[in-house]
Design a protein around this motif. Structure first.
Motif, mmCIF file in Angstrom:
data_model
loop_
_atom_site.group_PDB
_atom_site.id
_atom_site.type_symbol
_atom_site.label_atom_id
_atom_site.label_comp_id
_atom_site.label_asym_id
_atom_site.label_seq_id
_atom_site.Cartn_x
_atom_site.Cartn_y
_atom_site.Cartn_z
ATOM 1 N N THR A 38 1.160 -1.560 -0.006
ATOM 2 C CA THR A 38 0.040 0.571 0.205
ATOM 3 C C THR A 38 0.948 1.290 -0.176
ATOM 4 O O THR A 38 0.019 2.045 -0.411
ATOM 5 C CB THR A 38 -0.683 0.157 1.157
ATOM 6 O OG1 THR A 38 0.494 -0.232 2.165
ATOM 7 C CG2 THR A 38 -1.998 -1.178 1.547
ATOM 8 N N GLY A 39 1.794 1.037 0.199
ATOM 9 C CA GLY A 39 2.410 2.256 0.193
ATOM 10 C C GLY A 39 2.633 3.157 1.802
ATOM 11 O O GLY A 39 1.906 2.886 2.464
ATOM 12 N N GLN A 40 4.152 4.188 1.922
ATOM 13 C CA GLN A 40 3.826 5.339 2.945
ATOM 14 C C GLN A 40 3.081 6.264 2.511
ATOM 15 O O GLN A 40 2.567 6.697 0.964
ATOM 16 C CB GLN A 40 5.403 6.060 2.791
ATOM 17 C CG GLN A 40 5.758 4.323 3.265
ATOM 18 C CD GLN A 40 6.003 4.019 4.841
ATOM 19 O OE1 GLN A 40 5.612 4.809 5.824
ATOM 20 N NE2 GLN A 40 5.628 3.137 4.896
ATOM 21 N N PRO A 41 2.597 6.864 3.071
ATOM 22 C CA PRO A 41 1.268 8.017 3.887
ATOM 23 C C PRO A 41 2.191 9.473 2.771
ATOM 24 O O PRO A 41 3.467 9.159 3.239
ATOM 25 C CB PRO A 41 0.804 8.297 4.686
ATOM 26 C CG PRO A 41 1.761 7.143 5.384
ATOM 27 C CD PRO A 41 2.690 6.579 4.923
ATOM 28 N N SER A 42 1.560 9.892 1.972
ATOM 29 C CA SER A 42 1.822 11.306 1.004
ATOM 30 C C SER A 42 2.611 12.271 2.330
ATOM 31 O O SER A 42 1.922 12.014 3.692
ATOM 32 C CB SER A 42 0.826 11.806 -0.006
ATOM 33 O OG SER A 42 -0.402 12.180 0.971
ATOM 34 N N PRO A 43 2.928 13.224 2.315
ATOM 35 C CA PRO A 43 2.743 14.446 3.415
ATOM 36 C C PRO A 43 2.150 14.617 3.921
ATOM 37 O O PRO A 43 1.605 15.231 5.264
ATOM 38 C CB PRO A 43 3.952 14.700 2.421
ATOM 39 C CG PRO A 43 4.784 14.915 2.023
ATOM 40 C CD PRO A 43 3.777 13.503 1.145
#
Length: 106
Positions: free
Chosen positions: A61-66
């Motif tokens: 799912t990946g990392q959250p955006s800023p």
């Protein structure tokens, strides 16, 4: 299409067939998953669709955006696997995804 499972805080499991390109939040709302209020409608402007991504799926799912990280500041009981479900786009690679709704949203 991808099969996703959303586990409500009380343990109720919502197994959903989701269209690619939709978001986990859109599918949760369509299926009346308790605790996913999505007050902003998916604009990443609130934290009412906060979920915990199952650890087996965090890399996919990946990392959250800023911007998502900023909104997570408003969520309760944020953990390393926290995401806003409006920011998780369904892809074929997410077939089998499991997310959990936090207690304070249940």
């Amino acid at each position: 299409m991808a099969n996703i499972s959303i586990i409500a805080f009380d343990g109720t499991r919502f197994d959903i067939v989701a269209a690619e390109g939709s978001t986990v939040m859109e599918n949760a709302v369509r299926n009346s998953v308790p605790g996913i209020d999505a007050e902003c409608g998916g604009a990443c402007a609130c934290a009412t669709c906060h979920v915990y991504v199952d650890e087996a799926w965090t890399e996919k799912t990946g990392q959250p955006s800023p911007m998502e990280e900023d909104m997570l500041d408003f969520a309760v009981d944020v953990r390393p696997t926290s995401r806003l479900s409006c920011q998780i786009k369904v892809t074929a690679g997410l077939d089998g995804l499991v997310v959990h709704v936090p207690e304070r949203q249940g």
